[in-house]
Design an enzyme around this catalytic site. Structure first.
Site, PDB file in Angstrom:
ATOM      1  N   LYS A 195      -1.717  -2.054   3.502  1.00 17.07           N
ATOM      2  CA  LYS A 195      -0.880  -1.563   2.458  1.00 17.07           C
ATOM      3  C   LYS A 195      -0.601  -0.072   2.829  1.00 17.07           C
ATOM      4  O   LYS A 195      -1.181   0.850   2.987  1.00 17.07           O
ATOM      5  CB  LYS A 195      -1.407  -1.532   1.092  1.00 17.07           C
ATOM      6  CG  LYS A 195      -0.838  -0.943  -0.060  1.00 17.07           C
ATOM      7  CD  LYS A 195      -1.471  -1.107  -1.433  1.00 17.07           C
ATOM      8  CE  LYS A 195      -0.746  -0.512  -2.618  1.00 17.07           C
ATOM      9  NZ  LYS A 195      -1.474  -0.583  -3.856  1.00 17.07           N
ATOM     10  N   LYS A 248       1.677  -5.358   2.756  1.00 13.85           N
ATOM     11  CA  LYS A 248       2.537  -4.686   1.669  1.00 13.85           C
ATOM     12  C   LYS A 248       3.229  -3.377   2.171  1.00 13.85           C
ATOM     13  O   LYS A 248       2.431  -2.437   2.342  1.00 13.85           O
ATOM     14  CB  LYS A 248       1.760  -4.802   0.366  1.00 13.85           C
ATOM     15  CG  LYS A 248       2.363  -4.027  -0.707  1.00 13.85           C
ATOM     16  CD  LYS A 248       1.429  -3.814  -1.912  1.00 13.85           C
ATOM     17  CE  LYS A 248       2.154  -3.197  -3.015  1.00 13.85           C
ATOM     18  NZ  LYS A 248       1.221  -2.703  -3.960  1.00 13.85           N
TER      19      LYS A 248
END
Ligand code: PBG
Length: 324
Positions: A195, A248
């Site tokens: 992330k 992400k």
């Protein structure tokens, strides 16, 4: 004049031929639909930064869940917005907490829909950080027990899967251990493994009212410049017991999705985040792009890059198109 025997255009001539040789397909089976739940009754407020998405109270959310399941979408990802925030994000694991209420209500009425819960403190802390603050810094190890408590409380409420998005070191193992010791050996973990500290989360932070009150998230979320580190991060989460790993955001990180897919064989998810969604909505609303076509092209590219699962605010729209 010489001409090659193979003419690529031959197989592009008609839709029937294009359909036969198409390498990648979007499927409703691979979609996860993120939803925001708030306290109250009969609440359905559109989120200004994300047109077409809403803050919903539990009663409205249950109806929404029915529609989502009816469209064949297998899972939703729940984000809770509490009434009160405090230093340690207690709203995240309280029994009366918004997520627990929402999970129970959905599992009660729409049992076939998989409910995944986001595990992170940022929506619940008054400072908007993903962890506990000690001496002005995010305290990794003091945060781990709270995240584990949060994940366990979601599992107790009936969550089918938990998804830690905090990026503290060691949290997947910590959560796995807590779930196992309490009898939830069968609850899978989808970890936000790679992330990035991305500006594409802007619209979400308005939606979740979770922008940090000071500083930013760069002490725990990844530097957008790094790819090898993503491979290392994903490997760590797999070692700690992750069942699905996630990259992400998706669109600016298609190379990361592709690389992770070459190295690991676990199911790979990609999060088509709020900024990616809102940009398309804004462009389409201004009449500058064909929103529907751009949406399909973007989602296809995420799949083609190697994602097995896509988390997207477009899930309902795509599902309707696929079914039509
Ligand atoms: C953290 C979390 C965030 C998102 C999902 N989980 C925000 C952040 O890290 O600041 C972003 C999702 C999106 O932008 O769509 N709880």
């Amino acid at each position: 004049m010489y001409f090659p025997a193979y003419r690529p255009r031959r197989m592009r001539e008609t839709e029937i031929l294009r359909r036969m040789v198409r390498e990648t397909r979007l499927s409703v089976d691979n979609l996860i639909y993120p939803l925001f739940v708030v306290h109250g009754k009969n609440v359905k407020n559109e989120i200004p930064s994300m047109p077409g998405t809403y803050h919903m109270s539990v009663d409205v959310l249950v109806e929404e869940a029915q529609e989502v399941a009816g469209l064949g979408i297998p899972a939703i990802m729940l984000f809770g917005i509490p009434n009160k925030k405090d230093e340690v994000g207690s709203g995240a694991y309280l029994d009366k907490g918004i997520i627990k209420q929402a999970v129970r209500a959905i599992k009660n009425k729409v049992a076939e829909l998989a409910v995944i819960t986001d595990v992170c403190l940022c929506e619940y802390t008054d400072h908007g950080h993903c962890g506990v603050i000690t001496d002005g810094r995010i305290d990794n190890d003091a945060t781990l027990p709270l995240l584990a408590q949060m994940a366990l409380s979601h599992a107790e409420a009936g969550a089918d899967m938990v998804a830690p998005s905090d990026m503290m070191d060691g949290r997947v193992g910590f959560i796995r251990d807590k779930l196992d010791k309490n009898g939830y050996t069968g609850t899978p973990i989808m970890s936000y493994a790679a992330k990035y500290a991305s500006s594409f989360y802007g619209p979400f932070r308005q939606a979740a009212l979770s922008a940090p009150a000071f500083g930013d998230r760069r002490s725990h979320q990844m530097d957008p410049a790094n790819a090898l580190e993503a491979i290392r991060e994903v490997g760590m989460d797999i070692d700690e017991g992750a069942d699905i790993v996630m990259v992400k955001p998706a669109l600016s990180y298609l190379d990361i999705i592709h690389r992770i897919k070459q190295v690991y064989d676990l199911p790979l998810a990609a999060y088509n985040v709020s900024g990616e969604y809102s940009m398309i909505k804004a462009g389409a609303n201004a009449g500058w792009i064909d929103g529907e076509k751009v949406m399909l092209e973007v989602l296809l590219s995420i799949k083609r890059a190697g994602a097995d699962i896509i988390l997207t605010y477009f899930a309902k729209e795509v599902a309707k198109l696929i079914h039509s």
